[in-house]
Design a protein around this motif. Structure first.
Motif, PDB file in Angstrom:
ATOM      1  N   VAL A   1       0.831  -1.202   0.000  1.00 36.30           N
ATOM      2  CA  VAL A   1       0.000   0.000   0.000  1.00 36.30           C
ATOM      3  C   VAL A   1       0.873   1.264   0.000  1.00 36.30           C
ATOM      4  O   VAL A   1       0.624   2.220  -0.757  1.00 36.30           O
ATOM      5  CB  VAL A   1      -0.939  -0.009   1.226  1.00 36.30           C
ATOM      6  CG1 VAL A   1      -1.636   1.337   1.384  1.00 36.30           C
ATOM      7  CG2 VAL A   1      -1.979  -1.129   1.099  1.00 36.30           C
ATOM      8  N   VAL A   2       1.901   1.267   0.844  1.00 37.60           N
ATOM      9  CA  VAL A   2       2.795   2.428   0.901  1.00 37.60           C
ATOM     10  C   VAL A   2       3.491   2.654  -0.433  1.00 37.60           C
ATOM     11  O   VAL A   2       3.559   3.789  -0.942  1.00 37.60           O
ATOM     12  CB  VAL A   2       3.832   2.257   2.027  1.00 37.60           C
ATOM     13  CG1 VAL A   2       4.870   3.358   1.983  1.00 37.60           C
ATOM     14  CG2 VAL A   2       3.136   2.259   3.395  1.00 37.60           C
ATOM     15  N   TRP A   3       4.004   1.570  -1.041  1.00 39.47           N
ATOM     16  CA  TRP A   3       4.720   1.710  -2.304  1.00 39.47           C
ATOM     17  C   TRP A   3       3.762   2.124  -3.429  1.00 39.47           C
ATOM     18  O   TRP A   3       4.146   2.858  -4.335  1.00 39.47           O
ATOM     19  CB  TRP A   3       5.422   0.419  -2.653  1.00 39.47           C
ATOM     20  CG  TRP A   3       6.218   0.477  -3.927  1.00 39.47           C
ATOM     21  CD1 TRP A   3       6.078  -0.337  -5.018  1.00 39.47           C
ATOM     22  CD2 TRP A   3       7.281   1.378  -4.251  1.00 39.47           C
ATOM     23  NE1 TRP A   3       6.987   0.001  -6.006  1.00 39.47           N
ATOM     24  CE2 TRP A   3       7.741   1.050  -5.551  1.00 39.47           C
ATOM     25  CE3 TRP A   3       7.889   2.435  -3.580  1.00 39.47           C
ATOM     26  CZ2 TRP A   3       8.759   1.741  -6.171  1.00 39.47           C
ATOM     27  CZ3 TRP A   3       8.915   3.122  -4.197  1.00 39.47           C
ATOM     28  CH2 TRP A   3       9.353   2.776  -5.487  1.00 39.47           C
ATOM     29  N   GLN A   4       2.517   1.669  -3.345  1.00 38.89           N
ATOM     30  CA  GLN A   4       1.522   2.076  -4.342  1.00 38.89           C
ATOM     31  C   GLN A   4       1.317   3.587  -4.305  1.00 38.89           C
ATOM     32  O   GLN A   4       1.219   4.234  -5.353  1.00 38.89           O
ATOM     33  CB  GLN A   4       0.197   1.362  -4.048  1.00 38.89           C
ATOM     34  CG  GLN A   4      -0.899   1.639  -5.042  1.00 38.89           C
ATOM     35  CD  GLN A   4      -0.803   0.737  -6.269  1.00 38.89           C
ATOM     36  OE1 GLN A   4       0.272   0.337  -6.676  1.00 38.89           O
ATOM     37  NE2 GLN A   4      -1.935   0.420  -6.849  1.00 38.89           N
ATOM     38  N   VAL A   5       1.283   4.156  -3.098  1.00 40.37           N
ATOM     39  CA  VAL A   5       1.087   5.598  -2.947  1.00 40.37           C
ATOM     40  C   VAL A   5       2.347   6.363  -3.387  1.00 40.37           C
ATOM     41  O   VAL A   5       2.275   7.339  -4.128  1.00 40.37           O
ATOM     42  CB  VAL A   5       0.730   5.941  -1.497  1.00 40.37           C
ATOM     43  CG1 VAL A   5       0.680   7.456  -1.300  1.00 40.37           C
ATOM     44  CG2 VAL A   5      -0.613   5.324  -1.115  1.00 40.37           C
ATOM     45  N   VAL A   6       3.510   5.873  -2.946  1.00 42.34           N
ATOM     46  CA  VAL A   6       4.759   6.573  -3.232  1.00 42.34           C
ATOM     47  C   VAL A   6       5.108   6.499  -4.715  1.00 42.34           C
ATOM     48  O   VAL A   6       5.496   7.486  -5.342  1.00 42.34           O
ATOM     49  CB  VAL A   6       5.906   5.995  -2.384  1.00 42.34           C
ATOM     50  CG1 VAL A   6       7.248   6.579  -2.805  1.00 42.34           C
ATOM     51  CG2 VAL A   6       5.645   6.266  -0.909  1.00 42.34           C
TER      52      VAL A   6
END
Length: 342
Positions: free
Chosen positions: A336-341
């Motif tokens: 989820v974090v990498w999807q946003v970043v």
């Protein structure tokens, strides 16, 4: 004269038959079922290997140097002092250390035998299989530097997450009497007192360390070459036979569902981090979302057989279940974090 017919083959010749046989079987099937595609498949894999060669060479030399000097002996210091500090240091070093699967067992067994906190051990367990110098180089070459750095941060973050989670739940029945039995120090690498000596940075001054450098380099070169050859053959077949819109429909998009699906698929389907990197690169090209790619690699790396055996061999099933739960939850968060970043 020694009887060479009965001598044990050097370490770098072991553990290569299965992957090479599978690669040969795939090529044989292509030749049998779709002969015109045989040469393009071989050419694709050969060019990919040639393009990755500088990263393979760096990875092989880096790991061989660390092994020959005994630099990994410094890792034991991460398990000294305040428990919170131990968890953070164990996660950091687990995500950066050049461990093979057989060394994890004696090292962790020694720590558990002397009473190291399970939270720090869990942090190391979770982070260790996800990243090392060789895997960083291969991931950089296949997917890119940003993804390799993000995966390294995710490995450390997962270790910290699992370590503190274990620490918080240490008083519950899940982690009560966690060990199958009091572990003995030892293992398949012949490490009776793992990581107890001081590093020798000028390793070439000692013949035994030069031998270690040579054998480790050859072993890792054979290991990387066999898995990357298999990965690039599979990638060539994916490019030719797998519709891009299928990947985009199943694992594309920016929703949470694709990240969760990537983790759920990655846990049982993973080969290893070296083979997974070029395959994930191709899946990204065909429409796989960034978050799904990250959750796939994190969840699969922790649950792959060599990493899982190191945990299963020493702790009771409920602790092993907690290990997998931390892996699945952490991989989804990382995705989820990498999807946003990204």
């Amino acid at each position: 004269m020694a009887d060479t017919a009965t001598q044990t083959p050097p370490p770098w010749r072991k553990r290569i038959d299965g992957a090479w046989a599978f690669s040969a079987a795939l090529l044989a099937l292509v030749a049998l079922l779709d002969l015109p595609q045989f040469v393009p498949t071989v050419t694709f894999a050969a060019r990919a290997i040639a393009g990755t060669a500088p990263f393979i060479l760096f990875a092989v030399c880096a790991v061989a140097y660390l092994k020959a000097t005994g630099a990994e002996n410094l890792l034991a210091r991460a398990f000294e002092g305040n428990p919170a500090r131990m968890i953070v240091m164990a996660a950091l070093l687990g995500g950066l250390s050049p461990f093979c699967s057989c060394e994890v067992i004696p090292f962790i067994a020694a720590l558990l035998a002397v009473g190291a906190p399970l939270g720090a051990v869990m942090a190391f367990w979770l982070a260790s299989p996800l990243m090392d110098p060789a895997m960083f180089a291969i991931t950089t070459g296949a997917i890119g530097t940003e993804f390799a750095i993000a995966k390294t941060l995710a490995a450390v973050g997962l270790g910290i997450f699992g370590g503190f989670g274990t620490q918080l739940l240490s008083g519950t029945p899940i982690f009560a009497n966690p060990l199958r039995e009091k572990p003995a120090v030892g293992g398949c690498c012949g490490v009776s007192q793992p990581f107890s000596a001081k590093p020798v940075w000028r390793f070439w001054t000692e013949r035994a360390r030069v031998t270690t450098f040579r054998d480790t380099g050859l072993e890792n070169a054979a290991f990387l070459l066999k898995w990357l050859t298999l990965a690039y053959i599979v990638e060539a077949l994916m490019v030719h036979y797998m519709p891009a819109d299928l990947i985009a429909n199943v694992l594309g998009g920016s929703g949470l569902g694709t990240v969760i699906l990537g983790a759920l698929v990655g846990m049982p389907a993973y080969l290893n981090g070296y083979a997974a990197a070029p395959l994930v690169a191709e899946l990204l090209e065909q429409g796989m979302s960034n978050g799904a790619a990250m959750s796939f690699m994190i969840a699969g790396g922790v649950s792959c057989i060599p990493a899982a055996i190191a945990v299963w061999a020493l702790v009771k099933p409920r602790v092993f279940a907690a290990y997998l739960t931390f892996a699945l939850t952490g991989s989804i968060l990382a995705g989820v974090v990498w999807q946003v970043v990204a």
